[in-house]
Design a protein around this motif. Sequence first.
Motif, mmCIF file in Angstrom:
data_model
loop_
_atom_site.group_PDB
_atom_site.id
_atom_site.type_symbol
_atom_site.label_atom_id
_atom_site.label_comp_id
_atom_site.label_asym_id
_atom_site.label_seq_id
_atom_site.Cartn_x
_atom_site.Cartn_y
_atom_site.Cartn_z
ATOM 1 N N ARG A 143 -3.536 -0.555 9.173
ATOM 2 C CA ARG A 143 -3.266 0.658 8.397
ATOM 3 C C ARG A 143 -1.823 1.142 8.514
ATOM 4 O O ARG A 143 -1.466 2.137 7.872
ATOM 5 C CB ARG A 143 -4.218 1.771 8.844
ATOM 6 C CG ARG A 143 -5.670 1.508 8.475
ATOM 7 C CD ARG A 143 -5.917 1.854 7.032
ATOM 8 N NE ARG A 143 -7.240 1.433 6.567
ATOM 9 C CZ ARG A 143 -7.801 1.851 5.435
ATOM 10 N NH1 ARG A 143 -7.144 2.689 4.662
ATOM 11 N NH2 ARG A 143 -8.973 1.413 5.072
ATOM 12 N N LEU A 155 -5.671 6.584 11.137
ATOM 13 C CA LEU A 155 -5.505 6.262 9.728
ATOM 14 C C LEU A 155 -6.772 5.641 9.146
ATOM 15 O O LEU A 155 -7.157 5.940 8.009
ATOM 16 C CB LEU A 155 -4.316 5.315 9.547
ATOM 17 C CG LEU A 155 -2.939 5.933 9.801
ATOM 18 C CD1 LEU A 155 -1.877 4.834 9.914
ATOM 19 C CD2 LEU A 155 -2.570 6.900 8.678
ATOM 20 N N GLU A 156 -7.398 4.795 9.915
ATOM 21 C CA GLU A 156 -8.645 4.151 9.470
ATOM 22 C C GLU A 156 -9.719 5.206 9.205
ATOM 23 O O GLU A 156 -10.417 5.159 8.175
ATOM 24 C CB GLU A 156 -9.134 3.168 10.533
ATOM 25 C CG GLU A 156 -10.421 2.440 10.184
ATOM 26 C CD GLU A 156 -10.238 1.421 9.074
ATOM 27 O OE1 GLU A 156 -11.133 1.342 8.199
ATOM 28 O OE2 GLU A 156 -9.221 0.717 9.072
ATOM 29 N N ALA A 157 -9.843 6.161 10.123
ATOM 30 C CA ALA A 157 -10.854 7.202 9.964
ATOM 31 C C ALA A 157 -10.594 8.063 8.730
ATOM 32 O O ALA A 157 -11.533 8.518 8.074
ATOM 33 C CB ALA A 157 -10.901 8.072 11.219
ATOM 34 N N ALA A 158 -9.315 8.277 8.425
ATOM 35 C CA ALA A 158 -8.949 9.111 7.270
ATOM 36 C C ALA A 158 -8.811 8.299 5.984
ATOM 37 O O ALA A 158 -8.547 8.878 4.930
ATOM 38 C CB ALA A 158 -7.636 9.837 7.562
ATOM 39 N N ARG A 159 -8.956 6.973 6.090
ATOM 40 C CA ARG A 159 -8.759 6.070 4.956
ATOM 41 C C ARG A 159 -7.361 6.226 4.364
ATOM 42 O O ARG A 159 -7.176 6.296 3.149
ATOM 43 C CB ARG A 159 -9.842 6.286 3.887
ATOM 44 C CG ARG A 159 -11.243 5.985 4.393
ATOM 45 C CD ARG A 159 -12.285 6.132 3.299
ATOM 46 N NE ARG A 159 -13.610 5.809 3.793
ATOM 47 C CZ ARG A 159 -14.723 5.848 3.060
ATOM 48 N NH1 ARG A 159 -14.640 6.199 1.766
ATOM 49 N NH2 ARG A 159 -15.891 5.537 3.578
ATOM 50 N N GLU A 160 -6.385 6.290 5.275
ATOM 51 C CA GLU A 160 -4.987 6.446 4.893
ATOM 52 C C GLU A 160 -4.167 5.255 5.371
ATOM 53 O O GLU A 160 -4.627 4.448 6.184
ATOM 54 C CB GLU A 160 -4.400 7.723 5.514
ATOM 55 C CG GLU A 160 -4.994 9.005 5.002
ATOM 56 C CD GLU A 160 -4.378 10.227 5.668
ATOM 57 O OE1 GLU A 160 -4.523 11.330 5.117
ATOM 58 O OE2 GLU A 160 -3.747 10.082 6.745
ATOM 59 N N TYR A 161 -2.940 5.189 4.848
ATOM 60 C CA TYR A 161 -1.945 4.234 5.341
ATOM 61 C C TYR A 161 -0.725 5.018 5.813
ATOM 62 O O TYR A 161 -0.398 6.075 5.255
ATOM 63 C CB TYR A 161 -1.543 3.239 4.246
ATOM 64 C CG TYR A 161 -2.619 2.228 3.942
ATOM 65 C CD1 TYR A 161 -2.678 1.012 4.632
ATOM 66 C CD2 TYR A 161 -3.600 2.497 2.980
ATOM 67 C CE1 TYR A 161 -3.682 0.085 4.359
ATOM 68 C CE2 TYR A 161 -4.605 1.577 2.712
ATOM 69 C CZ TYR A 161 -4.628 0.378 3.419
ATOM 70 O OH TYR A 161 -5.632 -0.536 3.165
ATOM 71 N N GLN A 221 0.831 -1.185 0.000
ATOM 72 C CA GLN A 221 0.000 0.000 0.000
ATOM 73 C C GLN A 221 0.879 1.254 0.000
ATOM 74 O O GLN A 221 1.925 1.302 0.632
ATOM 75 C CB GLN A 221 -0.894 0.011 1.253
ATOM 76 C CG GLN A 221 -1.987 -1.035 1.249
ATOM 77 C CD GLN A 221 -3.078 -0.721 0.238
ATOM 78 O OE1 GLN A 221 -3.149 0.357 -0.321
ATOM 79 N NE2 GLN A 221 -3.937 -1.692 -0.006
ATOM 80 N N ASP A 262 0.563 7.226 2.964
ATOM 81 C CA ASP A 262 -0.015 8.563 2.905
ATOM 82 C C ASP A 262 0.593 9.504 3.943
ATOM 83 O O ASP A 262 0.565 10.720 3.781
ATOM 84 C CB ASP A 262 -1.530 8.498 3.146
ATOM 85 C CG ASP A 262 -2.234 7.602 2.146
ATOM 86 O OD1 ASP A 262 -2.246 7.952 0.956
ATOM 87 O OD2 ASP A 262 -2.744 6.543 2.549
ATOM 88 N N ASN A 273 -3.450 3.755 14.317
ATOM 89 C CA ASN A 273 -4.191 2.947 13.343
ATOM 90 C C ASN A 273 -5.630 3.430 13.214
ATOM 91 O O ASN A 273 -6.181 3.487 12.108
ATOM 92 C CB ASN A 273 -4.167 1.477 13.757
ATOM 93 C CG ASN A 273 -4.667 0.569 12.650
ATOM 94 O OD1 ASN A 273 -4.036 0.402 11.618
ATOM 95 N ND2 ASN A 273 -5.839 -0.034 12.884
#
Length: 218
Positions: free
Chosen positions: A163, A132-138, A4, A7, A129
């Motif tokens: 994430r 990152l999950e909330a922002a849809r990031e890695y 992935q 970000d 994590n």
Amino acid sequence: MHQQPVDRHFYLDDSGAHDQGIWLYAWMGVPALDEACFFDEIDTFRAGLLAEYGIPVEFELHATKFLTGHGRPGGKELAARYRKHIAQHMLDLLDAQPDLSVGAVFAQRPLRHRRLMDEAFAGTLRRINAQLEAAREYGRLVIDGDGTNPLYQAAFDEVRPARITGFKFVPAHESQPVQFADLIAYTAFQWLVRAPKRAFMHHWYPAHLAKAHGPERV
């Protein structure tokens, strides 16, 4: 296996007092697309310190030493008021970054040092994590150290943060961003413990890092 894209890079450092049963990890999350510009701002800041105070760019701004008067940057004494001003300027520089995230997580229990650190780091992994999950990031972690402490890999394997793509170690003296993370950690720690000799910085965490998360207890 598909890797992935990253970000955001999270620069981490810790602070604490195992004899008081408290350990903390703090981070700053820098968007990958903004990282070059952010590093340029740090370089400009360090150039300003050299011009105004004679502090060499390679001099490590280690919070526990710098704010307690240790070290002679450039071979000269630096008054306490200047050290405090510089540290506050560093925090303000972070708070001015619109998309940079800051936070801290701590564990406070009468545990052995390794177990206390493990709880604090595992909690930090879960919090980052979730962000990152909330922002849809890695994201990927950059941790102060030399990589010899097995605690980090063990906690990562236990938590398995989906994430976070991985982590690497960089000693603080080799990384300006990690030195900023070190200051965040020390500032958050002093906000929690209120050490009498550090009364001047008890308010720094909420005052200079308005956007910061926590410190959150796990």
